[in-house]
Write a protein that holds these residues in place. Structure first.
Motif, mmCIF file in Angstrom:
data_model
loop_
_atom_site.group_PDB
_atom_site.id
_atom_site.type_symbol
_atom_site.label_atom_id
_atom_site.label_comp_id
_atom_site.label_asym_id
_atom_site.label_seq_id
_atom_site.Cartn_x
_atom_site.Cartn_y
_atom_site.Cartn_z
ATOM 1 N N VAL A 1 5.857 0.268 5.862
ATOM 2 C CA VAL A 1 4.595 0.731 5.273
ATOM 3 C C VAL A 1 4.039 -0.341 4.331
ATOM 4 O O VAL A 1 2.832 -0.591 4.314
ATOM 5 C CB VAL A 1 4.767 2.076 4.550
ATOM 6 C CG1 VAL A 1 3.514 2.447 3.759
ATOM 7 C CG2 VAL A 1 5.105 3.174 5.545
ATOM 8 N N ALA A 2 4.894 -0.990 3.568
ATOM 9 C CA ALA A 2 4.442 -2.061 2.672
ATOM 10 C C ALA A 2 3.785 -3.184 3.470
ATOM 11 O O ALA A 2 2.738 -3.702 3.087
ATOM 12 C CB ALA A 2 5.608 -2.599 1.847
ATOM 13 N N ALA A 3 4.381 -3.546 4.598
ATOM 14 C CA ALA A 3 3.799 -4.595 5.441
ATOM 15 C C ALA A 3 2.478 -4.122 6.043
ATOM 16 O O ALA A 3 1.510 -4.870 6.104
ATOM 17 C CB ALA A 3 4.773 -4.979 6.553
ATOM 18 N N SER A 4 2.446 -2.869 6.459
ATOM 19 C CA SER A 4 1.263 -2.326 7.103
ATOM 20 C C SER A 4 0.069 -2.194 6.167
ATOM 21 O O SER A 4 -1.079 -2.339 6.580
ATOM 22 C CB SER A 4 1.591 -0.954 7.696
ATOM 23 O OG SER A 4 0.481 -0.388 8.334
ATOM 24 N N THR A 5 0.352 -1.947 4.901
ATOM 25 C CA THR A 5 -0.741 -1.690 3.947
ATOM 26 C C THR A 5 -1.021 -2.862 3.016
ATOM 27 O O THR A 5 -1.766 -2.709 2.048
ATOM 28 C CB THR A 5 -0.419 -0.436 3.104
ATOM 29 O OG1 THR A 5 0.809 -0.650 2.392
ATOM 30 C CG2 THR A 5 -0.298 0.796 3.977
#
Length: 88
Positions: A70-74
């Motif tokens: 999620v950190a990479a995605s956002t």
């Protein structure tokens, strides 16, 4: 200009911007998403590689916590450092 060229240019700007620390980002995502694993085995989380501009889909099979995917995605260029989940 080709799609990947634009994405690579954005990635370069993101990698050179002054941003919040990776630790702060990791902790923020851990508190929002949790660290107990993937909520659903079929969950797919997308991101874009900041160096190549290529799309990536993360799944539970990748062996990383969901909060890192999620950190990479956002990651917002210029606000959060674009780091691959394995490096967060």
């Amino acid at each position: 200009m080709a799609k990947f060229t634009i994405l690579v240019s954005i990635g370069e700007l993101a990698r050179t911007a002054a941003t919040s620390s990776q630790e702060a980002r990791r902790e923020q995502m851990r508190s929002l998403v949790g660290s107990s694993g993937w909520p659903h085995g079929g969950l797919l989380i997308t991101s874009v590689d900041a160096e190549s501009g290529e799309s990536r889909v993360w799944t539970a099979a990748d062996g990383i916590p969901a909060y890192l995917a999620v950190a990479a995605s956002t990651a917002v260029p210029g606000q959060w450092y674009p780091k691959p989940p394995r490096a967060l």
